[in-house]
Enzyme design. Sequence first.
Site, PDB file in Angstrom:
ATOM      1  N   CYS A 141      -4.273   0.905  -2.403  1.00 62.01           N
ATOM      2  CA  CYS A 141      -4.106  -0.365  -1.683  1.00 62.01           C
ATOM      3  C   CYS A 141      -3.087  -1.262  -2.388  1.00 62.01           C
ATOM      4  CB  CYS A 141      -5.432  -1.121  -1.641  1.00 62.01           C
ATOM      5  SG  CYS A 141      -6.709  -0.341  -0.667  1.00 62.01           S
TER       6      CYS A 141
ATOM      7  N   GLU B 236      -3.215  -4.424  -3.127  1.00 60.57           N
ATOM      8  CA  GLU B 236      -3.764  -5.329  -4.152  1.00 60.57           C
ATOM      9  C   GLU B 236      -3.841  -4.633  -5.503  1.00 60.57           C
ATOM     10  OE1 GLU B 236      -4.898  -4.563  -1.210  1.00 60.57           O
ATOM     11  OE2 GLU B 236      -6.252  -6.059  -0.381  1.00 60.57           O
TER      12      GLU B 236
ATOM     13  N   CYS C 182     -10.552  -4.521   0.667  1.00 60.19           N
ATOM     14  CA  CYS C 182     -11.618  -3.518   0.671  1.00 60.19           C
ATOM     15  C   CYS C 182     -12.504  -3.684  -0.570  1.00 60.19           C
ATOM     16  CB  CYS C 182     -11.026  -2.109   0.723  1.00 60.19           C
ATOM     17  SG  CYS C 182     -10.410  -1.525  -0.862  1.00 60.19           S
TER      18      CYS C 182
ATOM     19  N   CYS D 241     -10.930  -2.784  -3.999  1.00 62.82           N
ATOM     20  CA  CYS D 241      -9.997  -3.805  -4.506  1.00 62.82           C
ATOM     21  C   CYS D 241     -10.762  -5.021  -5.015  1.00 62.82           C
ATOM     22  CB  CYS D 241      -9.015  -4.220  -3.414  1.00 62.82           C
ATOM     23  SG  CYS D 241      -7.757  -2.971  -3.126  1.00 62.82           S
TER      24      CYS D 241
ATOM     25  N   GLU E 155       0.492   5.214   0.596  1.00 63.74           N
ATOM     26  CA  GLU E 155      -0.403   6.263   1.092  1.00 63.74           C
ATOM     27  C   GLU E 155       0.078   7.641   0.641  1.00 63.74           C
ATOM     28  OE1 GLU E 155      -0.810   5.552   5.316  1.00 63.74           O
ATOM     29  OE2 GLU E 155      -2.013   3.760   4.930  1.00 63.74           O
TER      30      GLU E 155
ATOM     31  N   ASN F  20       0.841  -1.204   0.000  1.00 60.50           N
ATOM     32  CA  ASN F  20       0.000   0.000   0.000  1.00 60.50           C
ATOM     33  C   ASN F  20       0.872   1.250   0.000  1.00 60.50           C
ATOM     34  OD1 ASN F  20       0.580  -0.937   2.642  1.00 60.50           O
ATOM     35  ND2 ASN F  20      -1.029   0.325   3.540  1.00 60.50           N
TER      36      ASN F  20
END
Length: 156
Positions: free
Chosen positions: A72, A74, A111, A114, A63, A61
């Site tokens: 994210c 993924e 999430c 994703c 940010e 991830n």
Amino acid sequence: MKKELKINYDQYSSWNDLSESDRSLIESARVVMRDAYAPYSKFSVGAAVLLSNGEVIKGSNQENIAYPSGLCAERVALFYAGSNFPSESVNTLAIVAEGDLVPLETILSPCGGCRQVMVETESRQKKAYRVILVSQNGEVVVFKSATDLLPLAFGV
Ligand code: THU
């Protein structure tokens, strides 16, 4: 008419119960997770994608101080795979995480955003791929298809 949705997956108490190939993919996700850029959530996520040519694509991830600009793990991994290996299909995706955001025994569950991307990756390649989710205490669940994680997905 009342209908029911069932989610099918296999559960293992330890990743040692998985095949050598799956354990190695989880290890790749754990290694890349260490370099996650997560100064705001302090929650590190690693994703490793095994492609049909044997290549392993890793993502963590990333940010940003403008929070929604981050991405994210993924999606970092799947979009890298789609960009650089457009003709390979995804065989397996392993996801791991570390941090206080979720209890140790909670399986890292991707999430919704994703999941939508995971499902479309599957529908584009017209072939199901396995998804391996791991908790911080080493328990594992394995889905046979990304679509199992998002029934009734939008648009696909
Ligand atoms: N995160 C992921 O990388 N994957 C998920 O499936 C859930 C959340 C990241 C986003 C953010 O950087 C941090 O974890 C906390 O939400």
